[in-house]
Write a protein that holds these residues in place. Structure first.
Motif, PDB file in Angstrom:
ATOM      1  N   GLN A   1      18.017  26.569  54.114  1.00 42.15           N
ATOM      2  CA  GLN A   1      17.590  28.580  54.019  1.00 42.15           C
ATOM      3  C   GLN A   1      16.080  29.043  53.986  1.00 42.15           C
ATOM      4  O   GLN A   1      15.341  29.662  53.951  1.00 42.15           O
TER       5      GLN A   1
ATOM      6  N   ARG B   1      16.334  31.203  67.963  1.00 41.00           N
ATOM      7  CA  ARG B   1      17.944  30.670  66.925  1.00 41.00           C
ATOM      8  C   ARG B   1      18.118  31.258  67.928  1.00 41.00           C
ATOM      9  O   ARG B   1      19.901  31.036  67.852  1.00 41.00           O
TER      10      ARG B   1
ATOM     11  N   ASP C   1      20.543  32.866  59.393  1.00 44.91           N
ATOM     12  CA  ASP C   1      20.461  31.247  59.243  1.00 44.91           C
ATOM     13  C   ASP C   1      20.953  30.801  58.126  1.00 44.91           C
ATOM     14  O   ASP C   1      21.850  29.815  58.802  1.00 44.91           O
TER      15      ASP C   1
ATOM     16  N   GLN D   1       8.940  29.216  55.704  1.00 50.90           N
ATOM     17  CA  GLN D   1       7.405  29.312  56.942  1.00 50.90           C
ATOM     18  C   GLN D   1       7.257  30.702  57.716  1.00 50.90           C
ATOM     19  O   GLN D   1       6.397  30.632  57.529  1.00 50.90           O
TER      20      GLN D   1
ATOM     21  N   MET E   1      16.343  22.998  58.929  1.00 50.61           N
ATOM     22  CA  MET E   1      15.664  23.256  58.282  1.00 50.61           C
ATOM     23  C   MET E   1      16.577  24.546  57.135  1.00 50.61           C
ATOM     24  O   MET E   1      17.702  24.623  57.501  1.00 50.61           O
TER      25      MET E   1
ATOM     26  N   ASP F   1      12.934  27.891  55.902  1.00 45.91           N
ATOM     27  CA  ASP F   1      13.207  28.844  56.829  1.00 45.91           C
ATOM     28  C   ASP F   1      12.463  30.139  56.503  1.00 45.91           C
ATOM     29  O   ASP F   1      11.469  30.502  56.832  1.00 45.91           O
TER      30      ASP F   1
ATOM     31  N   ALA G   1      16.439  34.823  58.345  1.00 44.06           N
ATOM     32  CA  ALA G   1      17.043  33.781  57.165  1.00 44.06           C
ATOM     33  C   ALA G   1      18.777  34.021  56.659  1.00 44.06           C
ATOM     34  O   ALA G   1      19.032  33.267  56.486  1.00 44.06           O
TER      35      ALA G   1
END
Length: 399
Positions: free
Chosen positions: A3, A49, A106, A9, A1, A6, A103
């Motif tokens: 950023q 993660r 990520d 969501q 996905m 992410d 985030a």
């Protein structure tokens, strides 16, 4: 996905948790169902993660990116915020910082960042003090400025002791943490006025919570002449007005937002009023002067009303200036974003006071309102905050 996906969501996952159907506000008090659900979400986000989860005896959580072998073990970088809310609070105060931290990790990974220092995402417990009456209680316990012997005796509004909710003990969660960066929604209008999506905080105003116990005499609301009463509600009302006037005259902040009246009957003069003053000022001296002025007027009024007034400081925090070098590094890395003080307390202030160099990023709140269902933030500004946080953390863990 991506950023963006992410972040959005994660925000959709959190949005319904603890939300009131009537007001739209949030009730996420520590160790109640909604806040516990958010902590379960935090654990799932960490596991998804591949981050190493650590929890201390108080419920503070950290999800670590990178093995223990990174760096010396004493130069860890921490980010994050809190998941609890005030009573009927907004969606962004606290959770925005936690979601943005995940985030940012990520985004850093998608950029191929290889950290040379261990990076943790934190969720501190009871930051608002909405259940046990101590703001930033989790971070205070984590750094040791509040001891478990004191904290275990704190009670909530139902008389439940903290020591009966958790076992407590000693925290090693922050061992080796050398830097802390917290992202938070702005709780005022500074960035609105400057037309900027992201800024950096320079300092936290000194602030405190003070309990006013006002004792009078219960009596009949109908048969007792006005001149024969010892009514603590009158003393309280005058004190609340005095707090407002003194704060306005000095350019500071004073709020009575919580009150307990006994026996709390419609047709009875109260016997006792307990009220809590939240006071904030631009300097320690200004705070002391404000609190003293309000107390003096309360005592004077109590003398006229035939009531007694007792003032007890419950938690007082001095001015916190964030680490100048770290602040300047972040401002330069982010291209010269605005620098402003904040009148709100944060876990960041507790860590800075404990000797951990700390900085704060904040994201524009278009309503300018906080601790309220009307608190808000635009997705574009939140994503700008994520990018700013990722840039800041990259400079710290992978210079």
């Amino acid at each position: 996905m991506t950023q963006v996906a992410d972040f959005e969501q994660m925000w959709r996952d959190l949005a319904p948790v603890g939300r009131s159907a009537s007001s739209g506000g949030y009730f996420r008090q520590p160790w109640h169902s909604a806040e516990l659900e958010l902590r379960a979400w935090f654990r799932e986000a960490a596991t998804a993660r591949g981050l190493e989860l650590e929890e201390d005896p108080f419920g503070n959580l950290v999800a670590w990116w990178g093995p223990d072998s990174l760096g010396s073990g004493t130069d860890k970088v921490l980010t994050g915020s809190h998941l609890d809310s005030v009573l009927d609070g907004g969606a962004y105060d606290g959770p925005l910082g936690v979601v943005s931290s995940f985030a940012a990790v990520d985004l850093m990974r998608s950029r191929g960042v290889q950290p040379a220092r261990r990076l943790g995402v934190a969720a501190f417990v009871e930051e608002e003090g909405s259940r046990f009456g101590r703001a930033c209680l989790g971070s205070r316990l984590a750094v040791g400025t509040t001891t478990w012997d004191v904290a275990r005796e704190l009670t909530d509004r139902e008389g439940v002791r903290l020591g009966d909710v958790i076992e407590g003990g000693t925290s090693t969660l922050l061992d080796g943490v050398a830097t802390y960066v917290e992202l938070h929604v702005e709780q005022g209008r500074g960035l609105i006025d400057l037309d900027a999506p992201v800024g950096v905080h320079s300092a936290i105003w000194p602030h405190g919570r003070y309990r006013y116990d006002i004792a009078g005499r219960a009596d009949h609301a109908g048969t007792t002449r006005m001149e024969d009463r010892a009514d603590p509600m009158l003393t309280y009302a005058m004190t609340a007005l005095a707090a407002n006037k003194q704060a306005r005259l000095s350019g500071q902040r004073a709020t009575f937002g919580r009150i307990d009246v006994r026996p709390n009957g419609t047709n009875a003069v109260p016997s006792h009023v307990t009220a809590w003053l939240d006071a904030r000022a631009e300097s320690d001296a200004a705070l002391a002067a404000l609190v003293a002025a309000v107390e003096k007027q309360a005592l004077d009024r109590g003398g006229r009303d035939g009531t007694t007034v007792t003032v007890t400081p419950e938690s007082v925090s001095g001015e916190v200036a964030f680490d100048t070098a770290l602040r300047d590094e972040l401002v330069a890395r982010l291209g010269g974003v605005p620098v402003l003080p904040t009148q709100a307390g944060h876990d960041a202030g507790i860590l800075q006071d404990a000797g951990i160099p700390t900085a704060m990023l904040f994201v524009r709140n278009p309503s300018g309102v906080s601790h309220s269902p009307y608190e808000s933030a635009e997705t574009a500004d939140c994503l700008a905050g994520v990018e700013a946080l990722a840039d800041a953390l990259t400079g710290l863990v992978a210079p």
